[in-house]
Design a protein around this motif. Structure first.
Motif, PDB file in Angstrom:
ATOM      1  N   THR A   2      31.162  40.926  33.383  1.00  0.00           N
ATOM      2  CA  THR A   2      32.169  40.125  34.076  1.00  0.00           C
ATOM      3  C   THR A   2      33.399  40.993  34.281  1.00  0.00           C
ATOM      4  N   LEU A   3      33.925  40.973  35.499  1.00  0.00           N
ATOM      5  CA  LEU A   3      35.122  41.752  35.790  1.00  0.00           C
ATOM      6  C   LEU A   3      36.294  40.813  36.032  1.00  0.00           C
ATOM      7  N   TYR A   4      37.325  40.957  35.212  1.00  0.00           N
ATOM      8  CA  TYR A   4      38.590  40.285  35.489  1.00  0.00           C
ATOM      9  C   TYR A   4      39.291  41.138  36.540  1.00  0.00           C
ATOM     10  N   SER A   5      39.574  40.510  37.664  1.00  0.00           N
ATOM     11  CA  SER A   5      39.983  41.293  38.822  1.00  0.00           C
ATOM     12  C   SER A   5      41.031  40.523  39.613  1.00  0.00           C
ATOM     13  N   TYR A   6      41.695  41.225  40.512  1.00  0.00           N
ATOM     14  CA  TYR A   6      42.563  40.588  41.511  1.00  0.00           C
ATOM     15  C   TYR A   6      42.281  41.355  42.784  1.00  0.00           C
ATOM     16  N   PHE A   7      42.069  40.616  43.862  1.00  0.00           N
ATOM     17  CA  PHE A   7      41.550  41.292  45.061  1.00  0.00           C
ATOM     18  C   PHE A   7      42.395  42.459  45.518  1.00  0.00           C
ATOM     19  N   ARG A   8      43.749  42.349  45.370  1.00  0.00           N
ATOM     20  CA  ARG A   8      44.624  43.410  45.866  1.00  0.00           C
ATOM     21  C   ARG A   8      44.909  44.489  44.831  1.00  0.00           C
ATOM     22  N   SER A   9      44.467  44.300  43.609  1.00  0.00           N
ATOM     23  CA  SER A   9      44.760  45.304  42.578  1.00  0.00           C
ATOM     24  C   SER A   9      43.973  46.577  42.846  1.00  0.00           C
ATOM     25  N   SER A  10      44.673  47.694  42.969  1.00  0.00           N
ATOM     26  CA  SER A  10      43.944  48.936  43.263  1.00  0.00           C
ATOM     27  C   SER A  10      43.200  49.437  42.026  1.00  0.00           C
TER      28      SER A  10
END
Ligand SMILES: N[C@@H](CCC(=O)N[C@@H](CS)C(=O)NCC(=O)O)C(=O)O
Length: 211
Positions: A2-10
């Motif tokens: 599972t990846l904790y992510s934010y679409f705009r986070s580089s």
């Protein structure tokens, strides 16, 4: 995984590219970095990552891995093909140097925290914040442009961790309208990489939390 992510986070974008290149399937948990004052600051996410940043890779055994470069090297170690670092030690050092110029020298200066400090504590206006952002990308990209050897990727025909760092940083530069005409090598490498399905699928606009 599972990846904790934010679409705009580089930084999360780097992890997504590496997961795709390795063919590792994963679910996304979106952490919105501005909504609700920044969901990364919630007690629930703090329990996942005490640094309160994305990405975090949750392994099937429940362990949480932090920091995009550490996550990428972990993936490269558990799933060695395709390798993301060259076999030759000298070449590996060159690749890591470019990856680190981006991940350690450019990106931290233009991250959410420092930009908010400029805005809210140092009272810098919009023009000053944009000039700061542009300055650190331009000076970092001057070094990257001199160091890469497009062919067609940053270090020849194999994708490396330098490429994985480069594409998200170019995305940030374009988002903030940083002129890239002085960097034809970077622009060519970025265009070649975005043709690859692993890079294409990792684009911010293709993420489940894209706005
Ligand atoms: N060096 C870290 C950087 C992680 C990072 O700063 N992520 C940003 C998004 S690109 C973040 O979560 N920022 C939230 C904040 O600063 O509050 C990495 O490579 O993973």
């Amino acid at each position: 995984m599972t990846l904790y992510s934010y679409f705009r986070s580089s930084a999360a974008y780097r992890a997504r590219i590496a997961l795709n290149l390795k063919g590792v399937s994963y679910e996304t948990i979106a952490i919105h970095l501005t909504k609700d004052g920044g969901q990364q600051s919630s007690p629930a996410f703090r329990a996942v990552n005490p640094q309160m940043r994305v990405p975090v890779l949750k392994l099937p055994n429940g362990e949480n891995l932090l920091q995009s470069l550490a996550i990428i090297e972990y993936l490269d170690e558990i799933q060695p093909r395709p390798r993301l670092l060259p076999a030759d030690a000298e070449e590996r050092a060159h690749v890591r140097a470019v990856a680190q110029i981006i991940a350690c020298d450019i990106h931290p200066l233009n991250n959410v925290g420092p930009l908010n400090y400029l805005r809210h504590v140092l009272k810098a206006d919009k023009a000053a914040v944009e000039a700061w952002y542009r300055h650190w990308i331009m000076t970092g990209f001057e070094a990257v442009e001199a160091l890469i050897r497009p062919g067609p990727y940053a270090f020849g025909p194999r994708v490396t961790v330098a490429d994985i760092c480069l594409v998200p940083q170019v995305y940030n530069a374009r988002r903030f309208k940083v002129p890239l005409d002085r960097f034809p090598g970077i622009v060519a490498v970025d265009a070649a990489l975005l043709q690859l399905p692993a890079f294409d699928a990792a684009r911010p606009e293709r993420q489940p939390d894209a706005e």
